[in-house]
Scaffold this motif. Structure first.
Motif, PDB file in Angstrom:
ATOM      1  N   LYS B   6       0.876  16.086 -57.698  1.00 19.03           N
ATOM      2  CA  LYS B   6      -0.118  16.212 -56.626  1.00 19.03           C
ATOM      3  C   LYS B   6       0.041  15.048 -55.642  1.00 19.03           C
ATOM      4  CE  LYS B   6      -3.954  18.835 -56.305  1.00 19.03           C
ATOM      5  NZ  LYS B   6      -3.845  19.763 -55.180  1.00 19.03           N
ATOM      6  N   LYS B   7       0.075  15.373 -54.391  1.00 25.61           N
ATOM      7  CA  LYS B   7       0.130  14.282 -53.417  1.00 25.61           C
ATOM      8  C   LYS B   7      -1.291  13.885 -53.013  1.00 25.61           C
ATOM      9  CE  LYS B   7       4.576  15.406 -51.395  1.00 25.61           C
ATOM     10  NZ  LYS B   7       5.262  15.940 -50.234  1.00 25.61           N
ATOM     11  N   SER B   8      -1.447  12.599 -52.730  1.00 25.90           N
ATOM     12  CA  SER B   8      -2.785  12.173 -52.304  1.00 25.90           C
ATOM     13  C   SER B   8      -3.066  12.726 -50.909  1.00 25.90           C
ATOM     14  CB  SER B   8      -2.853  10.640 -52.258  1.00 25.90           C
ATOM     15  OG  SER B   8      -2.046  10.188 -51.199  1.00 25.90           O
ATOM     16  N   LEU B   9      -4.343  12.794 -50.573  1.00 24.40           N
ATOM     17  CA  LEU B   9      -4.750  13.316 -49.250  1.00 24.40           C
ATOM     18  C   LEU B   9      -4.098  12.490 -48.145  1.00 24.40           C
ATOM     19  CD1 LEU B   9      -6.576  15.259 -47.678  1.00 24.40           C
ATOM     20  CD2 LEU B   9      -8.312  13.463 -47.693  1.00 24.40           C
ATOM     21  N   PHE B  10      -4.067  11.193 -48.359  1.00 25.58           N
ATOM     22  CA  PHE B  10      -3.496  10.282 -47.377  1.00 25.58           C
ATOM     23  C   PHE B  10      -2.028  10.626 -47.101  1.00 25.58           C
ATOM     24  CE2 PHE B  10      -1.493   6.107 -46.401  1.00 25.58           C
ATOM     25  CZ  PHE B  10      -2.145   5.887 -45.209  1.00 25.58           C
ATOM     26  N   THR B  11      -1.290  10.826 -48.207  1.00 22.06           N
ATOM     27  CA  THR B  11       0.120  11.163 -48.048  1.00 22.06           C
ATOM     28  C   THR B  11       0.267  12.504 -47.359  1.00 22.06           C
ATOM     29  OG1 THR B  11       0.326  10.105 -50.187  1.00 22.06           O
ATOM     30  CG2 THR B  11       2.293  11.155 -49.302  1.00 22.06           C
ATOM     31  N   GLN B  12      -0.626  13.444 -47.708  1.00 21.03           N
ATOM     32  CA  GLN B  12      -0.554  14.761 -47.067  1.00 21.03           C
ATOM     33  C   GLN B  12      -0.721  14.640 -45.556  1.00 21.03           C
ATOM     34  OE1 GLN B  12      -2.921  17.910 -48.647  1.00 21.03           O
ATOM     35  NE2 GLN B  12      -2.420  17.380 -50.762  1.00 21.03           N
ATOM     36  N   ILE B  13      -1.693  13.813 -45.152  1.00 25.76           N
ATOM     37  CA  ILE B  13      -1.896  13.629 -43.707  1.00 25.76           C
ATOM     38  C   ILE B  13      -0.665  12.984 -43.094  1.00 25.76           C
ATOM     39  CG2 ILE B  13      -3.238  12.360 -41.982  1.00 25.76           C
ATOM     40  CD1 ILE B  13      -5.668  12.765 -43.751  1.00 25.76           C
ATOM     41  N   ARG B  14      -0.141  11.945 -43.763  1.00 30.72           N
ATOM     42  CA  ARG B  14       1.006  11.216 -43.223  1.00 30.72           C
ATOM     43  C   ARG B  14       2.220  12.114 -43.068  1.00 30.72           C
ATOM     44  NH1 ARG B  14       1.124   5.311 -42.672  1.00 30.72           N
ATOM     45  NH2 ARG B  14       2.968   5.760 -41.503  1.00 30.72           N
ATOM     46  N   GLU B  15       2.306  13.121 -43.921  1.00 28.41           N
ATOM     47  CA  GLU B  15       3.494  13.969 -43.840  1.00 28.41           C
ATOM     48  C   GLU B  15       3.221  15.272 -43.114  1.00 28.41           C
ATOM     49  OE1 GLU B  15       4.760  14.383 -47.858  1.00 28.41           O
ATOM     50  OE2 GLU B  15       5.480  12.316 -48.002  1.00 28.41           O
ATOM     51  N   GLY B  16       1.987  15.429 -42.663  1.00 26.65           N
ATOM     52  CA  GLY B  16       1.608  16.693 -42.021  1.00 26.65           C
ATOM     53  C   GLY B  16       2.127  16.793 -40.595  1.00 26.65           C
ATOM     54  N   GLN B  17       1.956  17.990 -40.023  1.00 34.30           N
ATOM     55  CA  GLN B  17       2.510  18.253 -38.697  1.00 34.30           C
ATOM     56  C   GLN B  17       1.766  17.467 -37.619  1.00 34.30           C
ATOM     57  OE1 GLN B  17       2.400  22.355 -37.587  1.00 34.30           O
ATOM     58  NE2 GLN B  17       3.532  22.025 -35.700  1.00 34.30           N
ATOM     59  N   VAL B  18       0.431  17.385 -37.777  1.00 39.38           N
ATOM     60  CA  VAL B  18      -0.369  16.740 -36.734  1.00 39.38           C
ATOM     61  C   VAL B  18       0.035  15.273 -36.582  1.00 39.38           C
ATOM     62  CG1 VAL B  18      -2.686  16.069 -36.033  1.00 39.38           C
ATOM     63  CG2 VAL B  18      -2.296  18.296 -37.070  1.00 39.38           C
TER      64      VAL B  18
END
Lengths: 361, 263, 188
Positions: B6-18
């Motif tokens: 599971k990736k942390s929310l923070f990492t998800q944001i950092r790797e997200g498109q936005v």
């Protein structure tokens, strides 16, 4: 403590104060025996004395009244800031001079070849600076209300009436010079002189590091203009000028009815009436011929004399045009202290007085 | 078949498109990304990627120029906020200033603006002192020193035009005295030397109704016209010119080799 | 025409010799003619720019001013006490009414130094300006401080109904000898 207060009041009288400041300025910047004042220890002592003086002054109601005026608080701060940074630049400069004397490169050179990334080093410094300033401004604004007086009334002039504090140096010049000189010509020449500075400074040394001895004359000239003729004039105009633009010592009560006899006299009156015992000639050119000659001589003869003697090395280094511009600006700058002393010693009002054409010097 | 960790929310944001559409580089933990952080950001782009270590020293620069610029930004923001409540007419100006303190939430906006202005004037002077004492006006920086002198004058003019806006006794008489100096301008003021020479027969060309002071005050004394004129100069005219000159100033700092250092 | 070339900006750079008689150039265009036209063009451009700048400058001087009336009735001469300075019109019109032994005159209540309003100090019997400390005698003559010349007087005449009429559009200056003018005072 009354004797101390009276002594300070007496010392702050413009003729005495400026004479002292002139002497102190040249001693501090030229007499090598006293250069220990540019060391950290001396700076601490001086700062302590200054802070102690302000702290002691606050106990006096008259002093407190002037210093704690909301608009004057930044000036007290500026005094300490200008003092500190003048000291800092001199301290760093003299440190570098010692290195240069041993033919070592200046201290800045040790790090000027090293390149540092802007992110993180610079941006974090900037952010800290911004945060500090924001906090300072907010705290300052909470504790000190901005001044607001009565609504504007064109028929009632408040006494005293002063320009904003950063123009009080110019307003102080108005005591000695006519508006067209103090309000237009000299400020214009300050701007022109500052802009001409890089082009009339022949010295190629001291570019990009602190030093004093490599640039002694430039620093002396600039600091004389800035510290003495600008900052000190602001101090005088802010703290020592009260009702009717009379002088008041820092511990003196601002009495509206203080009587100061101002009996100023023009040069033409001195010459025609007192020396020759005749009345003033009616023709303005005849009447003012001596003053006009004096002014022309001041601006025409002195450059020639100085160029042949004292300023010869400058003249040879700079060439005719640069030298003439420099000497003209210098003469204009020095004319202010000269006019001040003429006023204090001889009550001289105008050297040239032609009110018919609004032309008074 | 183990599920991917599971990736942390923070990492998800950092790797997200936005996030990646805005910041086109990875986290600034290596030289390349740190350079990109400055290069790909329009505001940080004021700076080069790398600077001399000697120019970073606070004891060298005192941060006086940066402080001045920051205070200019503070003045711009607080000034803009003040403009929402202040009306530059002789009927309203004074009471609007009073209302700013009593009727408006966060009643220290005017204070921040005023003290910021004082601080900016002092910061400009200290910046000039620093630049002089380090000899940073010498070649190749002569032109930028001149821009700086103009900015110094504009700072004082900004302060002076703002001084009238509270429309109290302090403001009015300070500006009366200040603008009367314009009256003494040689040839351009009706009480300046040479004005008496500019006559055609019996009519003088320069009089109280057409001289330099009149242009400043829109009248023969400090009144509503002067208030409006100073307001426009204070809020739009001078800041625009100052902003243009600041852009030139910062650009030239970089073109002339960054913060000065020994050659 | 050559003087018009001077009026423009920098003279146009002389074009290099044409590599070949360009076919596109209209017949009859000589080098001299071309330069003359460039001169005319620059001169008209500078002229237009100059006019535009002057017009913009003129924009700052409105044609109508909203200022208080410039003449007012100031009562009868008997209302003024000899040897006293009357402040009744100081606030409304900026005028000191002064009556000495023989004359009555209207002094403009504006210091000749930098335009502050002087105050009449009864105890010291002089006008004193609060801004820079200029002092004036009751006659308006300056005797101390930075004021370069005496206070100015307004035109003062007797109207048809016997009242005093003060006209602020005309001023009389002592240093020009204008106080001898019969309209600068009223004999009492």
């Amino acid at each position: 403590m009354q004797w101390f207060k009276s002594a300070v009041d007496w010392l702050c009288n413009p003729p005495i104060l400026f004479t002292l400041i002139f002497i102190l300025f040249f001693v501090a910047f030229l007499w090598r025996r006293v250069f220990w004042i540019w060391t950290p220890r001396a700076a601490l002592i001086l700062f302590g004395l200054g802070a102690a003086f302000v702290a002691f002054g606050i106990t006096d109601p008259n002093f407190r009244l002037i210093v704690s005026k909301p608009d004057n608080v930044p000036i007290v701060g500026m005094l300490f800031l200008v003092g500190f940074f003048t000291w800092l630049s001199m301290y760093l400069g003299l440190k570098n001079d010692e290195r240069l004397a041993k033919s070592l490169p200046p201290e800045e050179k040790l790090e000027s070849e090293i390149k540092i990334l802007v992110w993180p080093d610079l941006v974090y410094t900037e952010m800290l600076c911004m945060i500090l300033w924001s906090v300072l401004l907010i705290v300052w604004s909470i504790y000190l209300k901005a001044p607001i007086e009565e609504p504007a009334n064109p028929a009632k002039t408040p006494n005293p009436s002063k320009a904003p504090w950063y123009f009080l140096g110019l307003q102080e010049m108005l005591v000695y010079y006519d508006p067209w000189i103090a309000g237009v010509l000299l400020p214009g020449l300050i701007i022109v002189g500052l802009m001409a500075l890089p082009y009339i400074d022949p010295n190629k040394k001291g570019n990009g590091y602190y030093t004093f001895f490599e640039r002694k004359w430039e620093i002396l000239t600039f600091q004389f203009g800035f510290l003495v003729l600008w900052v000190m004039m602001i101090i005088t105009g802010t703290f020592f000028r009260g009702p009717n633009q009379n002088f008041f010592g820092p511990f003196e009560h601002w009495d509206v009815h203080k009587l100061v006899p101002l009996s100023n006299i023009n040069l033409s009156e001195v010459i025609w009436v007192k020396l020759f015992n005749v009345g003033l000639p009616t023709n303005w050119l005849v009447r003012e011929s001596f003053g006009i000659l004096l002014v022309v001589a001041y601006f025409a003869l002195i450059p020639m004399l100085l160029g042949r003697t004292l300023f010869r090395p400058f003249f040879e280094k700079m060439g005719m045009v640069r030298y003439q511009i420099l000497i003209f600006l210098l003469l204009c700058m020095v004319s202010l202290p000269i006019k001040m002393y003429l006023r204090w010693l001889f009550n001289m009002h105008y050297v040239v007085a032609i009110p018919e054409y609004f032309f008074n010097i | 078949m183990a599920a991917p960790p599971k990736k942390s929310l923070f990492t998800q944001i950092r790797e997200g498109q936005v996030w990646n559409s805005i910041f086109r580089h990875g986290p600034p933990d290596n030289t390349r990304n740190r350079s990109l952080a400055v290069l790909t950001n329009v505001f940080l782009h004021l700076h080069p990627v790398k600077v001399r270590k000697s120019g970073l020293r606070l004891k060298y620069t005192w941060c006086a120029g940066g402080t001045t610029f920051f205070l200019f930004l503070v003045e711009t923001i607080t000034g803009l906020l003040l403009m929402f409540y202040y009306r530059p007419t002789s009927e309203y100006a004074f009471s609007d200033i009073l209302d700013l303190r009593s009727q408006v939430p966060l009643g220290i906006m005017r204070e921040i603006h005023r003290w910021g202005a004082h601080a900016m004037v002092i910061a400009v002077w200290l910046h000039m002192l620093r630049v002089f004492m380090t000899g940073s006006y010498k070649p190749p920086r002569e032109f930028n020193w001149n821009i700086g002198v103009l900015l110094l004058v504009l700072t004082l003019l900004l302060s002076f035009t703002g001084y009238l806006l509270p429309w109290d006794q302090l403001a009015m008489w300070a500006v009366t005295v200040g603008s009367n100096m314009a009256r003494a301008t040689p040839f351009l003021g009706n009480e300046g030397p040479g004005a008496a020479l500019l006559r055609v027969g019996d009519i003088s060309l320069v009089h109280a109704g057409d001289d330099a002071r009149f242009a400043l005050l829109a009248g023969r004394f400090v009144g509503s016209g002067a208030l409006l004129r100073f307001y426009v100069l204070h809020c739009v005219g001078i800041p625009l010119v100052a902003a243009v000159l600041m852009a030139v100033h910062f650009w030239r700092v970089r073109k002339d080799g960054g913060i000065s250092g020994p050659l | 025409m050559p003087d018009e070339i001077k009026a423009g900006a920098a003279p146009p750079p002389t074009p290099a010799a044409p590599a070949a008689p360009a076919a596109s150039a209209a017949p009859g265009v000589t080098r001299r003619g071309f330069l003359t036209w460039i001169g005319v063009a620059w001169a008209s451009f500078s002229g237009a720019m100059g006019v535009a700048s002057l017009s913009t400058l003129r924009y700052f001087f409105p044609n109508v001013l909203f200022e208080p009336p410039q003449t007012f009735k100031a009562g009868f001469p008997e209302e003024y006490i000899a040897g006293q300075v009357d402040n009744r019109f100081k606030e409304s019109f900026g005028v000191f009414m002064v009556r000495d032994e023989k004359t009555l005159y209207a002094l403009k209540a504006v210091c000749t130094h930098l335009g502050c309003t002087p105050n009449w100090l009864e105890a010291e019997f002089k006008f004193k300006c609060p801004c820079h400390g200029s002092g004036f005698y009751m006659s308006g003559i300056n005797f101390e401080g930075p004021a370069p010349r005496p206070l100015e007087r307004y035109r003062i005449v007797t109207a048809e109904d016997g009242q005093i009429l003060v006209d602020k559009t005309k001023i009389y200056r002592e240093e020009k000898g204008e106080w001898q003018d019969p309209e600068s005072f009223i004999a009492t």
